[in-house]
Design an enzyme around this catalytic site. Structure first.
Site, short mmCIF file in Angstrom:
data_model
loop_
_atom_site.label_atom_id
_atom_site.label_comp_id
_atom_site.label_asym_id
_atom_site.label_seq_id
_atom_site.Cartn_x
_atom_site.Cartn_y
_atom_site.Cartn_z
N LYS A 1 0.81 -1.23 0.00
CA LYS A 1 0.00 0.00 0.00
C LYS A 1 0.84 1.28 0.00
O LYS A 1 0.48 2.25 -0.64
CB LYS A 1 -0.96 0.01 1.20
CG LYS A 1 -2.09 -1.00 1.06
CD LYS A 1 -3.04 -0.92 2.23
CE LYS A 1 -4.16 -1.94 2.07
NZ LYS A 1 -5.14 -1.87 3.15
N ASN B 1 -5.12 1.98 -1.16
CA ASN B 1 -5.65 0.65 -1.47
C ASN B 1 -6.31 0.64 -2.85
O ASN B 1 -6.79 -0.39 -3.29
CB ASN B 1 -6.66 0.19 -0.40
CG ASN B 1 -7.97 0.93 -0.49
OD1 ASN B 1 -8.02 2.05 -1.02
ND2 ASN B 1 -9.03 0.34 0.01
N LYS C 1 4.93 5.83 18.42
CA LYS C 1 4.26 5.73 17.12
C LYS C 1 2.84 6.31 17.19
O LYS C 1 2.38 6.96 16.26
CB LYS C 1 4.21 4.27 16.65
CG LYS C 1 5.41 3.92 15.78
CD LYS C 1 5.53 2.44 15.51
CE LYS C 1 4.55 1.92 14.47
NZ LYS C 1 4.77 0.48 14.22
N TYR D 1 -10.38 -10.06 9.26
CA TYR D 1 -11.52 -10.97 9.19
C TYR D 1 -11.01 -12.39 8.97
O TYR D 1 -9.90 -12.61 8.52
CB TYR D 1 -12.50 -10.56 8.09
CG TYR D 1 -12.09 -11.00 6.70
CD1 TYR D 1 -11.21 -10.23 5.96
CD2 TYR D 1 -12.57 -12.17 6.16
CE1 TYR D 1 -10.82 -10.62 4.70
CE2 TYR D 1 -12.19 -12.57 4.88
CZ TYR D 1 -11.31 -11.79 4.16
OH TYR D 1 -10.93 -12.19 2.92
N GLY E 1 -13.85 -7.87 10.42
CA GLY E 1 -13.75 -6.84 9.40
C GLY E 1 -14.26 -7.22 8.02
O GLY E 1 -13.93 -6.54 7.04
P1 ATR Z 1 -0.40 -2.73 9.74
O1 ATR Z 1 -0.21 -2.16 8.39
O2 ATR Z 1 -1.14 -4.05 9.74
O3 ATR Z 1 -0.98 -1.78 10.72
P2 ATR Z 1 2.18 -2.24 10.90
O4 ATR Z 1 2.22 -0.91 10.26
O5 ATR Z 1 3.40 -3.08 10.92
O6 ATR Z 1 1.07 -3.14 10.23
O7 ATR Z 1 1.63 -2.03 12.39
C1 ATR Z 1 1.37 -3.11 13.22
C2 ATR Z 1 0.64 -2.61 14.46
O8 ATR Z 1 0.28 -3.72 15.27
C3 ATR Z 1 1.51 -1.71 15.32
O9 ATR Z 1 0.66 -0.80 15.98
C4 ATR Z 1 2.11 -2.72 16.31
O10 ATR Z 1 2.54 -2.16 17.54
P3 ATR Z 1 4.02 -1.51 17.63
O11 ATR Z 1 3.94 -0.21 16.91
O12 ATR Z 1 4.25 -1.35 19.08
O13 ATR Z 1 4.94 -2.50 16.98
C5 ATR Z 1 0.90 -3.60 16.55
N1 ATR Z 1 1.21 -4.93 17.06
C6 ATR Z 1 1.69 -5.98 16.38
N2 ATR Z 1 1.80 -7.05 17.17
C7 ATR Z 1 1.37 -6.67 18.40
C8 ATR Z 1 1.21 -7.32 19.67
N3 ATR Z 1 1.52 -8.61 19.84
N4 ATR Z 1 0.73 -6.60 20.72
C9 ATR Z 1 0.40 -5.29 20.55
N5 ATR Z 1 0.52 -4.63 19.40
C10 ATR Z 1 0.99 -5.30 18.33
#
Ligand code: ATR
Length: 276
Positions: A69, A90, A158, A219, A242
């Site tokens: 994306k 998207n 973040k 989903y 979703g």
């Molecule tokens: P996406 O495009 O799916 O949002 P991403 O940009 O890599 O993927 O972001 C993943 C999100 O899921 C982030 O908010 C991540 O938290 P961090 O910023 O702290 O890494 C969160 N995330 C992934 N695994 C997690 C977990 N086990 N517990 C809590 N947050 C999680």
């Protein structure tokens, strides 16, 4: 000359599991539009080249899914405000003048599905879990719908960076996942990627119990998503995965390409029945 049929596709990696070709074919049928829509496996190295060739061959538009994306957004010549804020798209559309236009219908798709559920009213308090790409894609339409947002992330910085970017559009605050204010939330949305690996985000059960309704942006075809299953195990109700968002974002993409808004509810209900 054989009849030319407008070409569309969804690009992602992996892509075999994608429901987008099925959804788009239902919209085309419903609105009597002649078009073809394929699933295309993007190459992690040469994705940009693939996309350029796809459009050079005459394609009219495409959907973009993970992990492309952001790369697709950077390739576009122009983009909507919501795509710019998400820094991701998207949906791509080849304009008549040849320019490539990027949009992001994920957020409006989520809002449309929340309307289906009757879960969106002005001035609600929404807790969003996660501050990655998925969250970034939906913040603008939620703020424009007048929602007050608490954005919780494992990595607080973040969430804070997103709040800086979005605060001029409405009420939004950043918190650490472990420091979510103990107040009631009309809706809790899972926008973390944790479920993709079969786990649930590291959010305290006591935090989840503050919610009145729960939406997972992911989903699962048959079984509950890990997040929904976790909510169920806590005895929580008003749960949705979703799938409706997936159908609704597709409807908004279709509208961008064809200028006709399909009946999202009719196709959603039909697909739910077919999948049952
Ligand atoms: P996406 O495009 O799916 O949002 P991403 O940009 O890599 O993927 O972001 C993943 C999100 O899921 C982030 O908010 C991540 O938290 P961090 O910023 O702290 O890494 C969160 N995330 C992934 N695994 C997690 C977990 N086990 N517990 C809590 N947050 C999680």
């Amino acid at each position: 000359m054989a009849d030319y049929v407008d070409q569309y596709a969804v690009w992602g990696n992996p892509i075999a599991q994608s429901k987008s070709p099925l959804i788009q074919s239902k919209f085309a049928e419903q609105t009597k539009q002649k078009m073809e829509y394929a699933a295309k496996l993007g190459d992690l190295e040469t994705f940009e080249q693939q996309l350029i060739e796809f459009f050079a061959a005459g394609a009219k538009g495409c959907n973009i899914t993970a992990p492309f994306k952001e790369r697709a957004f950077r390739l576009a010549d122009e983009s909507s405000e919501r795509a710019k804020l998400a820094a991701a798209c998207n949906t791509l559309k080849k304009r008549d003048d040849g320019r490539l236009y990027a949009d992001n219908t994920d957020g409006i798709g989520l809002v449309t599905d929340l309307e289906r559920l009757n879960w969106i009213r002005p001035h609600q308090r929404i807790l969003i879990l996660g501050a990655g790409g998925a969250a970034r894609g939906v913040l603008l339409p939620l703020l424009q719908a007048g929602q007050q947002i608490v954005l919780a992330n494992r990595t607080l910085e973040k969430a804070q960076a997103l709040v800086e970017k979005f605060k001029r559009y409405g009420e939004i605050q950043a918190v650490a996942m472990t420091a979510v204010p103990a107040q009631s939330y009309d809706l809790i949305i899972n926008a973390t990627s944790a479920g993709l690996r079969g786990s649930t985000a590291s959010v305290a059960s006591d935090t989840l119990k503050l919610g009145n309704a729960f939406y997972d942006m992911q989903y699962a075809k048959s079984a509950d998503t890990p997040f929904i299953a976790h909510c169920k195990s806590l005895g929580l109700s008003n749960l949705s995965n979703g799938f409706g968002m997936l159908v609704a974002q597709a409807a908004h993409s279709f509208y961008l390409w064809r200028g006709i808004m399909p009946n999202f509810m009719a196709v959603y209900q039909q697909l739910k029945k077919d999948m049952a």
